[in-house]
Design a protein around this motif. Sequence first.
Motif, short mmCIF file in Angstrom:
data_model
loop_
_atom_site.label_atom_id
_atom_site.label_comp_id
_atom_site.label_asym_id
_atom_site.label_seq_id
_atom_site.Cartn_x
_atom_site.Cartn_y
_atom_site.Cartn_z
N ASP A 173 0.86 -1.43 0.20
CA ASP A 173 -0.07 0.23 0.27
C ASP A 173 1.22 1.30 0.26
O ASP A 173 0.56 1.65 -1.08
CB ASP A 173 -1.17 0.19 1.17
N TYR A 174 1.62 1.03 0.85
CA TYR A 174 3.23 2.21 0.91
C TYR A 174 3.26 2.40 -0.66
O TYR A 174 3.52 3.86 -0.74
CB TYR A 174 3.95 1.98 2.14
N ALA A 175 4.04 1.36 -1.18
CA ALA A 175 4.60 1.54 -2.60
C ALA A 175 3.53 2.55 -3.82
O ALA A 175 3.91 2.27 -4.28
CB ALA A 175 5.25 0.01 -2.84
N LYS A 176 2.30 1.41 -3.51
CA LYS A 176 1.53 1.91 -4.38
C LYS A 176 0.55 3.69 -4.22
O LYS A 176 0.34 4.63 -4.94
CB LYS A 176 -0.59 1.01 -4.23
N GLY A 177 1.03 3.75 -3.06
CA GLY A 177 0.18 5.30 -2.60
C GLY A 177 1.39 5.93 -3.31
O GLY A 177 1.32 7.23 -4.18
N ILE A 178 2.72 5.98 -3.30
CA ILE A 178 4.00 6.81 -3.34
C ILE A 178 4.28 6.36 -5.15
O ILE A 178 3.62 6.94 -5.96
CB ILE A 178 5.54 5.94 -3.55
N CYS A 179 3.23 5.65 -5.35
CA CYS A 179 3.09 5.25 -7.85
C CYS A 179 2.12 6.58 -7.79
O CYS A 179 1.99 7.31 -8.62
CB CYS A 179 2.43 3.82 -7.99
N ILE A 180 0.86 6.77 -7.17
CA ILE A 180 0.01 6.97 -7.49
C ILE A 180 -0.26 9.05 -7.54
O ILE A 180 -0.35 9.90 -8.41
CB ILE A 180 -1.38 6.68 -7.11
N ILE A 181 0.39 9.34 -6.31
CA ILE A 181 1.13 10.36 -6.59
C ILE A 181 1.71 10.58 -7.09
O ILE A 181 1.22 12.00 -7.93
CB ILE A 181 1.80 10.77 -4.88
N MET A 182 3.11 10.38 -7.49
CA MET A 182 4.01 10.23 -8.84
C MET A 182 3.06 10.41 -10.23
O MET A 182 3.28 11.93 -10.94
CB MET A 182 4.56 9.11 -8.89
N VAL A 183 1.96 9.75 -10.39
CA VAL A 183 1.41 9.87 -11.80
C VAL A 183 0.09 10.81 -11.42
O VAL A 183 0.33 11.76 -12.66
CB VAL A 183 0.16 8.89 -11.21
N ALA A 198 10.47 14.31 -14.11
CA ALA A 198 11.82 13.92 -14.84
C ALA A 198 12.56 12.62 -13.82
O ALA A 198 12.72 11.66 -14.79
CB ALA A 198 12.91 15.23 -15.64
N PHE A 199 12.91 12.67 -12.83
CA PHE A 199 13.35 11.84 -12.15
C PHE A 199 12.45 10.62 -11.98
O PHE A 199 13.26 9.41 -11.93
CB PHE A 199 13.85 12.31 -10.51
N ALA A 200 11.10 10.92 -12.18
CA ALA A 200 10.06 9.67 -12.07
C ALA A 200 9.48 9.05 -13.10
O ALA A 200 9.91 7.41 -12.69
CB ALA A 200 9.20 9.51 -10.88
N LYS A 201 10.14 9.21 -13.92
CA LYS A 201 9.90 9.27 -15.51
C LYS A 201 10.17 7.39 -15.84
O LYS A 201 9.32 6.84 -16.34
CB LYS A 201 10.54 10.18 -16.34
N PRO A 202 11.14 7.41 -15.39
CA PRO A 202 11.79 6.26 -15.95
C PRO A 202 11.07 4.88 -14.70
O PRO A 202 11.24 3.50 -15.32
CB PRO A 202 13.15 5.93 -15.05
N PHE A 203 10.65 5.25 -14.06
CA PHE A 203 10.02 3.86 -12.76
C PHE A 203 8.86 4.20 -12.58
O PHE A 203 8.20 3.17 -11.68
CB PHE A 203 10.81 3.84 -11.80
N ARG A 204 8.58 5.17 -13.11
CA ARG A 204 6.62 6.00 -11.97
C ARG A 204 6.13 4.84 -12.95
O ARG A 204 4.65 4.15 -11.99
CB ARG A 204 6.55 7.75 -12.70
N MET A 205 5.43 4.63 -13.34
CA MET A 205 4.64 3.22 -14.60
C MET A 205 5.53 1.78 -14.28
O MET A 205 4.39 0.56 -14.37
CB MET A 205 4.75 3.78 -15.98
N PRO A 206 6.50 2.20 -14.70
CA PRO A 206 7.02 0.63 -14.23
C PRO A 206 6.50 -0.53 -13.17
O PRO A 206 5.99 -1.33 -12.73
CB PRO A 206 8.84 0.42 -14.70
N ASP A 207 6.96 0.41 -12.08
CA ASP A 207 6.86 0.36 -10.41
C ASP A 207 4.87 0.14 -10.28
O ASP A 207 4.50 -1.39 -9.81
CB ASP A 207 6.54 1.11 -9.99
#
Length: 355
Positions: free
Chosen positions: A25-35, A59-68
């Motif tokens: 849930d923490y990881a998903k939370g980080i992901c959705i906020i980055m989206v 730009a920093f998050a682009k390489p891993f935002r959606m892969p994660d």
Amino acid sequence: MASSGTIAATGSPKAPTAGRVDWVDYAKGICIIMVVMMHSVLGVELAAGETGFMHVLVAFAKPFRMPDFFLISGLFLPLVIDRDWRTYLDRKVVHFAYFYVVWVTIQFGFKAPAFAAESSWRDAGLLYLESFIEPFGTLWFIYLLPVFFVVTKLTRRIPPLAVWIMAAALETARIATGWTAIDEFCARFVYFYSGYLFAPYVFALSDRARKHPALALAGLATWVLVNAGLVAAGASEWKIVSLVLGFAGACAIITMGTLLARAHWLNFFRFCGEHSIVIYLAFFLPMAATRTLLLRTGVIPDIGTVSLIVTIVGVIGSLAIWQVALRLNAHFLFERPDAFWIAPRKAGPVLQAAE
């Protein structure tokens, strides 16, 4: 639940079947906020014609935002992939199809007058029908997830390594047909399939980070420097490098989620992860409204600050819309009504919810 606050996975996704897994849930939370951040920042910058300090974070998050996000989406698939097709399609296809139809209609309702003004209401109607072939706006993620679920189940008789190699080759091939579903499938399926295929190793990684937080922090620091350096150099978009950075970033977010869960810090991220589907579906409304208000009034001149505010309002506003919908008995916006189930509901707690 381990005393540190995370569920000890013991190297297997089958361990924590009694409830939700907090680090996920923490990881998903980080992901959705980055989206939300990505859509907010790029939308503000496009409308304003300039960039702000938030652009660096995007730009920093682009390489891993959606892969994660996709890797985590496939993480629990080993628990349910053996279900009969009726149940599987209900949980993994009908579920997302329902929310796509509801929310593409809502989004289109807000944008249709502008579309009609540019051409005609007939063309606007055709554009709405086209959204069931070409994913509309921010909703392409839940459009594509059912495709991933079905493809993964259909390819079970094929050697997993062969499927993974093919998926990795598609990501590296940089397919660009102009059709979102095709292009994003080719670019993202390898991460979803990896979540499914390597789930025991992902849980083992989390367990190791929980037991060795100092080593995990050192690894995160190294990853930050390498990812930032490659992004700054423009190398993050290179073939193979992008694939490696996608997996490295996914591992980093998983490690970060584990450490946050271990320390019980930033519980708002966990809450966002628990309700990531709510945020994903509704954030466009407060995001667009706030962006328009701030840019038209010019009350805040700094574009970076505007982008930050739009991001925060997008996240919190979507959760507020959810609460208002519940109080107005508009549950259908975020909960699938009984009429749209093709298999019996499962009684009792559901691991990581239906999303």
